[in-house]
Write a protein that holds these residues in place. Structure first.
Motif, PDB file in Angstrom:
ATOM      1  N   MET A   1      -3.407  52.957 -19.838  1.00 35.80           N
ATOM      2  CA  MET A   1      -2.162  52.849 -20.462  1.00 35.80           C
ATOM      3  C   MET A   1      -1.772  54.493 -21.090  1.00 35.80           C
ATOM      4  SD  MET A   1      -1.583  50.679 -24.000  1.00 35.80           S
ATOM      5  CE  MET A   1      -3.126  50.900 -24.841  1.00 35.80           C
ATOM      6  N   PRO A   2      -0.328  54.594 -20.714  1.00 33.91           N
ATOM      7  CA  PRO A   2      -0.071  56.052 -21.128  1.00 33.91           C
ATOM      8  C   PRO A   2       0.189  56.316 -22.711  1.00 33.91           C
ATOM      9  CG  PRO A   2       1.679  54.726 -20.191  1.00 33.91           C
ATOM     10  CD  PRO A   2       0.627  53.850 -19.979  1.00 33.91           C
ATOM     11  N   ARG A   3      -0.012  57.241 -23.133  1.00 30.32           N
ATOM     12  CA  ARG A   3       0.367  57.624 -24.483  1.00 30.32           C
ATOM     13  C   ARG A   3       1.001  58.910 -24.515  1.00 30.32           C
ATOM     14  NH1 ARG A   3       0.189  56.167 -29.421  1.00 30.32           N
ATOM     15  NH2 ARG A   3      -0.684  57.319 -30.902  1.00 30.32           N
ATOM     16  N   VAL A   4       1.913  59.088 -25.259  1.00 29.85           N
ATOM     17  CA  VAL A   4       2.500  60.267 -25.574  1.00 29.85           C
ATOM     18  C   VAL A   4       1.709  60.902 -26.803  1.00 29.85           C
ATOM     19  CG1 VAL A   4       4.467  61.711 -26.422  1.00 29.85           C
ATOM     20  CG2 VAL A   4       4.660  59.767 -24.889  1.00 29.85           C
ATOM     21  N   GLU A   5       0.944  62.058 -26.529  1.00 24.60           N
ATOM     22  CA  GLU A   5       0.211  62.734 -27.547  1.00 24.60           C
ATOM     23  C   GLU A   5       0.807  63.727 -28.298  1.00 24.60           C
ATOM     24  OE1 GLU A   5      -2.802  63.855 -24.875  1.00 24.60           O
ATOM     25  OE2 GLU A   5      -3.689  61.798 -24.794  1.00 24.60           O
ATOM     26  N   HIS A   6       2.043  64.342 -27.641  1.00 25.18           N
ATOM     27  CA  HIS A   6       2.737  65.483 -28.356  1.00 25.18           C
ATOM     28  C   HIS A   6       4.026  65.751 -27.714  1.00 25.18           C
ATOM     29  CE1 HIS A   6       3.264  69.132 -30.511  1.00 25.18           C
ATOM     30  NE2 HIS A   6       3.527  69.627 -29.337  1.00 25.18           N
ATOM     31  N   TYR A   7       5.012  65.999 -28.476  1.00 22.98           N
ATOM     32  CA  TYR A   7       6.266  66.324 -28.047  1.00 22.98           C
ATOM     33  C   TYR A   7       6.811  67.255 -28.677  1.00 22.98           C
ATOM     34  CZ  TYR A   7      11.492  66.496 -27.401  1.00 22.98           C
ATOM     35  OH  TYR A   7      12.620  67.095 -26.986  1.00 22.98           O
ATOM     36  N   GLU A   8       7.577  68.476 -28.020  1.00 26.31           N
ATOM     37  CA  GLU A   8       8.341  69.601 -28.715  1.00 26.31           C
ATOM     38  C   GLU A   8       9.219  70.004 -27.801  1.00 26.31           C
ATOM     39  OE1 GLU A   8       6.059  73.604 -28.029  1.00 26.31           O
ATOM     40  OE2 GLU A   8       4.784  72.089 -28.948  1.00 26.31           O
ATOM     41  N   PHE A   9      10.324  70.858 -28.226  1.00 27.51           N
ATOM     42  CA  PHE A   9      11.486  70.922 -27.334  1.00 27.51           C
ATOM     43  C   PHE A   9      11.126  71.438 -25.911  1.00 27.51           C
ATOM     44  CE2 PHE A   9      14.711  73.877 -25.311  1.00 27.51           C
ATOM     45  CZ  PHE A   9      15.769  73.233 -25.726  1.00 27.51           C
ATOM     46  N   GLY A  10      11.114  70.801 -24.900  1.00 29.72           N
ATOM     47  CA  GLY A  10      10.973  71.386 -23.493  1.00 29.72           C
ATOM     48  C   GLY A  10       9.377  70.975 -23.162  1.00 29.72           C
ATOM     49  N   LYS A  11       8.774  70.418 -23.934  1.00 25.40           N
ATOM     50  CA  LYS A  11       7.322  70.107 -23.627  1.00 25.40           C
ATOM     51  C   LYS A  11       6.877  68.595 -24.162  1.00 25.40           C
ATOM     52  CE  LYS A  11       2.594  71.992 -24.672  1.00 25.40           C
ATOM     53  NZ  LYS A  11       2.000  72.966 -25.323  1.00 25.40           N
ATOM     54  N   ILE A  12       5.907  67.989 -23.170  1.00 21.96           N
ATOM     55  CA  ILE A  12       5.432  66.603 -23.684  1.00 21.96           C
ATOM     56  C   ILE A  12       4.126  66.586 -23.082  1.00 21.96           C
ATOM     57  CG2 ILE A  12       6.545  65.245 -21.834  1.00 21.96           C
ATOM     58  CD1 ILE A  12       6.932  63.174 -23.575  1.00 21.96           C
ATOM     59  N   VAL A  13       3.291  66.093 -23.783  1.00 25.05           N
ATOM     60  CA  VAL A  13       1.803  65.695 -23.378  1.00 25.05           C
ATOM     61  C   VAL A  13       1.703  64.035 -23.235  1.00 25.05           C
ATOM     62  CG1 VAL A  13      -0.695  66.181 -23.721  1.00 25.05           C
ATOM     63  CG2 VAL A  13       1.286  68.080 -24.419  1.00 25.05           C
ATOM     64  N   ILE A  14       1.261  63.745 -22.182  1.00 24.94           N
ATOM     65  CA  ILE A  14       1.124  62.386 -21.904  1.00 24.94           C
ATOM     66  C   ILE A  14      -0.321  62.216 -21.371  1.00 24.94           C
ATOM     67  CG2 ILE A  14       1.534  60.416 -20.812  1.00 24.94           C
ATOM     68  CD1 ILE A  14       4.452  61.881 -20.465  1.00 24.94           C
ATOM     69  N   ASN A  15      -1.281  61.640 -22.149  1.00 25.04           N
ATOM     70  CA  ASN A  15      -2.816  61.397 -21.654  1.00 25.04           C
ATOM     71  C   ASN A  15      -3.291  62.744 -21.187  1.00 25.04           C
ATOM     72  OD1 ASN A  15      -2.237  58.781 -21.949  1.00 25.04           O
ATOM     73  ND2 ASN A  15      -2.501  57.849 -20.067  1.00 25.04           N
ATOM     74  N   GLY A  16      -3.159  63.868 -21.891  1.00 28.47           N
ATOM     75  CA  GLY A  16      -3.514  65.061 -21.850  1.00 28.47           C
ATOM     76  C   GLY A  16      -2.964  65.863 -20.679  1.00 28.47           C
ATOM     77  N   LYS A  17      -2.078  65.500 -20.082  1.00 28.04           N
ATOM     78  CA  LYS A  17      -1.337  66.127 -19.084  1.00 28.04           C
ATOM     79  C   LYS A  17      -0.052  66.615 -19.533  1.00 28.04           C
ATOM     80  CE  LYS A  17      -0.083  66.257 -14.081  1.00 28.04           C
ATOM     81  NZ  LYS A  17       0.545  65.678 -13.130  1.00 28.04           N
ATOM     82  N   ILE A  18       0.289  68.019 -19.377  1.00 30.49           N
ATOM     83  CA  ILE A  18       1.306  68.544 -19.843  1.00 30.49           C
ATOM     84  C   ILE A  18       2.684  68.552 -18.947  1.00 30.49           C
ATOM     85  CG2 ILE A  18       2.390  70.839 -20.496  1.00 30.49           C
ATOM     86  CD1 ILE A  18      -0.414  71.590 -21.539  1.00 30.49           C
ATOM     87  N   PHE A  19       3.798  68.127 -19.265  1.00 30.03           N
ATOM     88  CA  PHE A  19       5.170  68.100 -18.650  1.00 30.03           C
ATOM     89  C   PHE A  19       6.082  68.906 -19.148  1.00 30.03           C
ATOM     90  CE2 PHE A  19       2.872  64.283 -17.721  1.00 30.03           C
ATOM     91  CZ  PHE A  19       2.890  64.091 -16.441  1.00 30.03           C
ATOM     92  N   ASN A  20       6.841  69.781 -18.552  1.00 31.79           N
ATOM     93  CA  ASN A  20       8.014  70.641 -18.916  1.00 31.79           C
ATOM     94  C   ASN A  20       9.018  70.274 -18.401  1.00 31.79           C
ATOM     95  OD1 ASN A  20       5.416  72.715 -18.564  1.00 31.79           O
ATOM     96  ND2 ASN A  20       6.285  72.777 -20.456  1.00 31.79           N
ATOM     97  N   ARG A  21       9.394  69.340 -17.709  1.00 35.06           N
ATOM     98  CA  ARG A  21      10.576  68.612 -17.188  1.00 35.06           C
ATOM     99  C   ARG A  21      10.781  66.987 -17.520  1.00 35.06           C
ATOM    100  NH1 ARG A  21      12.976  72.222 -13.282  1.00 35.06           N
ATOM    101  NH2 ARG A  21      11.372  73.768 -12.705  1.00 35.06           N
ATOM    102  N   ASP A  22      11.657  66.872 -17.566  1.00 34.99           N
ATOM    103  CA  ASP A  22      12.078  65.474 -17.938  1.00 34.99           C
ATOM    104  C   ASP A  22      11.301  64.342 -17.173  1.00 34.99           C
ATOM    105  OD1 ASP A  22      13.942  66.580 -19.383  1.00 34.99           O
ATOM    106  OD2 ASP A  22      15.738  65.842 -18.711  1.00 34.99           O
ATOM    107  N   VAL A  23      10.889  63.201 -17.871  1.00 33.63           N
ATOM    108  CA  VAL A  23       9.885  62.335 -17.417  1.00 33.63           C
ATOM    109  C   VAL A  23      10.609  60.793 -17.483  1.00 33.63           C
ATOM    110  CG1 VAL A  23       7.823  63.725 -17.637  1.00 33.63           C
ATOM    111  CG2 VAL A  23       8.671  62.088 -19.462  1.00 33.63           C
TER     112      VAL A  23
END
Length: 115
Positions: A1-23
């Motif tokens: 089950m996905p969980r957003v662990e952190h979000y800040e301008f331009g960066k999101i962490v979902i289940n330990g993986k960092i994304f820098n683009r819209d998802v």
């Protein structure tokens, strides 16, 4: 089950993986580098994958400052398909998504990470 662990301008962490683009976050996968025809306005074509999945709820994150527009006709069209829609700045959208997925809802989040 996905969980957003952190979000800040331009960066999101979902289940330990960092994304820098819209998802787009589905319960079973993540589409990263989500792109819209008109960068700061959502249209139905932009969420074709969401429509195919047919979630119970769609949470739309409009960006850090809330600058991505979600036209009323898009919201109306989603509701006509029986999809509950929540539109909020991305930080709030992340909170809503986490809350709903923890309740076992069939929820998808489409999140703009900047602006």
């Amino acid at each position: 089950m996905p969980r957003v662990e952190h979000y800040e301008f331009g960066k999101i962490v979902i289940n330990g993986k960092i994304f820098n683009r819209d998802v787009i976050i589905f319960p079973d996968r993540i589409i990263d580098n989500w792109w819209r025809k008109e960068g700061h306005s959502l249209c139905m074509d932009d969420i074709r994958d969401v429509l195919t999945y047919n979630p119970e709820i769609l949470v739309i994150g409009t960006g850090y400052y809330g600058l991505m527009r979600v036209p009323e006709d898009v919201i109306k069209s989603l509701r006509e398909r029986g999809i509950e829609v929540h539109v909020a700045k991305t930080k709030e959208a992340c909170r809503i998504f986490n809350e709903l997925i923890e309740k076992g809802k069939r929820v998808v989040a489409a999140l703009h990470l900047t602006c």
